[in-house]
Design a protein around this motif. Structure first.
Motif, PDB file in Angstrom:
ATOM      1  N   ASP A 185      34.148  44.499  32.311  1.00 50.61           N
ATOM      2  CA  ASP A 185      33.655  43.472  31.392  1.00 50.61           C
ATOM      3  C   ASP A 185      32.852  42.387  32.114  1.00 50.61           C
ATOM      4  O   ASP A 185      32.693  41.265  31.622  1.00 50.61           O
ATOM      5  CB  ASP A 185      34.798  42.857  30.567  1.00 50.61           C
ATOM      6  N   GLY A 186      32.331  42.721  33.285  1.00 55.66           N
ATOM      7  CA  GLY A 186      31.331  41.878  33.932  1.00 55.66           C
ATOM      8  C   GLY A 186      31.832  40.657  34.678  1.00 55.66           C
ATOM      9  O   GLY A 186      31.071  39.709  34.904  1.00 55.66           O
ATOM     10  N   LYS A 187      33.089  40.668  35.113  1.00 55.09           N
ATOM     11  CA  LYS A 187      33.654  39.508  35.806  1.00 55.09           C
ATOM     12  C   LYS A 187      33.678  39.731  37.324  1.00 55.09           C
ATOM     13  O   LYS A 187      33.925  40.837  37.795  1.00 55.09           O
ATOM     14  CB  LYS A 187      35.072  39.234  35.322  1.00 55.09           C
ATOM     15  N   THR A 190      41.105  31.728  37.862  1.00 52.65           N
ATOM     16  CA  THR A 190      41.597  30.938  38.993  1.00 52.65           C
ATOM     17  C   THR A 190      40.732  31.114  40.240  1.00 52.65           C
ATOM     18  O   THR A 190      40.968  30.489  41.271  1.00 52.65           O
ATOM     19  CB  THR A 190      43.033  31.349  39.350  1.00 52.65           C
ATOM     20  N   GLY A 191      39.722  32.018  40.154  1.00 54.02           N
ATOM     21  CA  GLY A 191      38.856  32.266  41.297  1.00 54.02           C
ATOM     22  C   GLY A 191      39.275  33.440  42.149  1.00 54.02           C
ATOM     23  O   GLY A 191      38.618  33.769  43.140  1.00 54.02           O
ATOM     24  N   ASN A 192      40.366  34.114  41.782  1.00 52.31           N
ATOM     25  CA  ASN A 192      40.838  35.268  42.551  1.00 52.31           C
ATOM     26  C   ASN A 192      39.891  36.451  42.352  1.00 52.31           C
ATOM     27  O   ASN A 192      39.564  36.812  41.225  1.00 52.31           O
ATOM     28  CB  ASN A 192      42.254  35.653  42.114  1.00 52.31           C
ATOM     29  N   THR A 242      30.891  29.668  46.743  1.00 54.93           N
ATOM     30  CA  THR A 242      31.545  30.837  47.348  1.00 54.93           C
ATOM     31  C   THR A 242      32.253  30.442  48.630  1.00 54.93           C
ATOM     32  O   THR A 242      33.372  30.889  48.915  1.00 54.93           O
ATOM     33  CB  THR A 242      30.504  31.942  47.631  1.00 54.93           C
ATOM     34  N   VAL A 243      31.614  29.578  49.424  1.00 55.53           N
ATOM     35  CA  VAL A 243      32.231  29.109  50.673  1.00 55.53           C
ATOM     36  C   VAL A 243      33.462  28.265  50.375  1.00 55.53           C
ATOM     37  O   VAL A 243      34.511  28.426  51.011  1.00 55.53           O
ATOM     38  CB  VAL A 243      31.215  28.302  51.515  1.00 55.53           C
ATOM     39  N   LYS A 262      37.301  33.002  30.039  1.00 53.04           N
ATOM     40  CA  LYS A 262      37.205  31.943  31.049  1.00 53.04           C
ATOM     41  C   LYS A 262      37.178  32.506  32.474  1.00 53.04           C
ATOM     42  O   LYS A 262      37.051  31.753  33.443  1.00 53.04           O
ATOM     43  CB  LYS A 262      38.361  30.945  30.900  1.00 53.04           C
ATOM     44  N   ALA A 263      37.308  33.829  32.618  1.00 52.33           N
ATOM     45  CA  ALA A 263      37.092  34.456  33.929  1.00 52.33           C
ATOM     46  C   ALA A 263      35.615  34.321  34.282  1.00 52.33           C
ATOM     47  O   ALA A 263      34.768  34.107  33.415  1.00 52.33           O
ATOM     48  CB  ALA A 263      37.512  35.923  33.876  1.00 52.33           C
TER      49      ALA A 263
END
Length: 280
Positions: free
Chosen positions: A79-81, A86-88, A117-118, A243-244
């Motif tokens: 689904d494109g995530k 949570t950023g995991n 990303t950093v 929200k992902a």
């Protein structure tokens, strides 16, 4: 960087030379062919030219424009995530797909990510491949948020490049980064054009860049139409969470026909993962 091969061909007494595609380098401009024909060698051109151009995509673009070739890589769920809310993000794709990513990092001279990303992952941005080479690490950081204890800052090998705003030129952190052997490139404003970034990177001599994200940079690259090729890895996982973090966002096409269309697509299999490899 290497001397012309035409002289070596003449010295070896070769009678017939077959050339797939001509060298677009303006410093060469057919002189090798003239040298060989003047020496009585039969020269045939254009044999398997399409295949040769595909093999040399990076060189062909850079030598004629001095703008690096930009190759997109990302791993997504069905689904494109690219990460949960949570950023995991470890791991969306399987080991086979991740091995291919390391080969891409080894192939391209530079690897580019955004500051988010950093901040989220503190990535090494290295090519973990036997006898491989590590790419130049390029981070886009308009507000100079780069943590001084990040891996990016502390390699000290001269291969870390930070793109930031002229607004930060007098900040104390700039002096610290330079002491750490980070190459800092300044651009006007804060909303940098990717083409301007690539042009600056090209001036350093980097001929190809692997764009690894995150979502903001990938979306920007699509909207500015600067992507030359890419490979999108797709895993059989579904998060189902609005929200992902989506790999691309910020667009509102009313018609399906108006959406981005990948061209020259090839489908690759990596066990239970697949990828869409595409080129301009």
């Amino acid at each position: 960087k290497t001397p012309p091969c035409a002289k070596k061909i003449i010295d070896m007494g070769i009678k017939r030379c077959i050339i797939a595609s001509l060298d677009p380098n303006p410093l060469v401009s057919g002189r090798g062919i003239k040298m060989m024909t003047d020496a009585g060698i039969e020269v045939v051109t254009g044999i398997m030219e399409k295949e040769a151009l595909e093999l040399n995509r990076v060189f062909m673009k850079y030598i004629s424009t001095k703008v690096p070739y930009l190759f997109l890589k990302c791993g997504i769920t069905l689904d494109g995530k690219i990460a949960s809310r949570t950023g995991n993000s470890k791991w969306i794709t399987n080991e086979l797909a991740r091995e291919k990513v390391q080969k891409l990092r080894n192939k391209y001279m530079g690897i580019m990510v955004g500051i988010n990303t950093v901040l989220a992952d503190d990535p090494s941005l290295t090519a973990r491949i036997e006898n491989g080479r590590n790419p130049y690490r390029i981070v886009i950081d308009p507000f100079l948020d780069i943590p001084i204890d990040s891996k990016f800052v502390n390699f000290e090998d001269g291969k870390s490049i930070l793109i930031t705003s002229y607004n930060n030129v007098e900040k104390e952190r700039i002096s610290f980064l330079k002491k750490k052997n980070v190459n800092v490139i300044f651009l006007e404003g804060i909303d940098f054009k990717l083409y301007d970034i690539l042009k600056k990177i090209g001036e350093i001599g980097i001929d190809g860049v692997l764009l690894e994200g995150g979502s903001f940079l990938i979306s920007k690259a699509f909207s500015e139409d600067v992507i030359d090729g890419g490979e999108i890895f797709i895993a059989p996982k579904i998060l189902g969470d609005d929200k992902a973090i989506s790999f691309i966002k910020g667009f509102n096409f009313e018609n399906i026909s108006d959406g981005f269309q990948l061209r020259n697509v090839k489908i690759n299999n990596y066990g239970n993962n697949v990828s869409m490899e595409f080129y301009r």
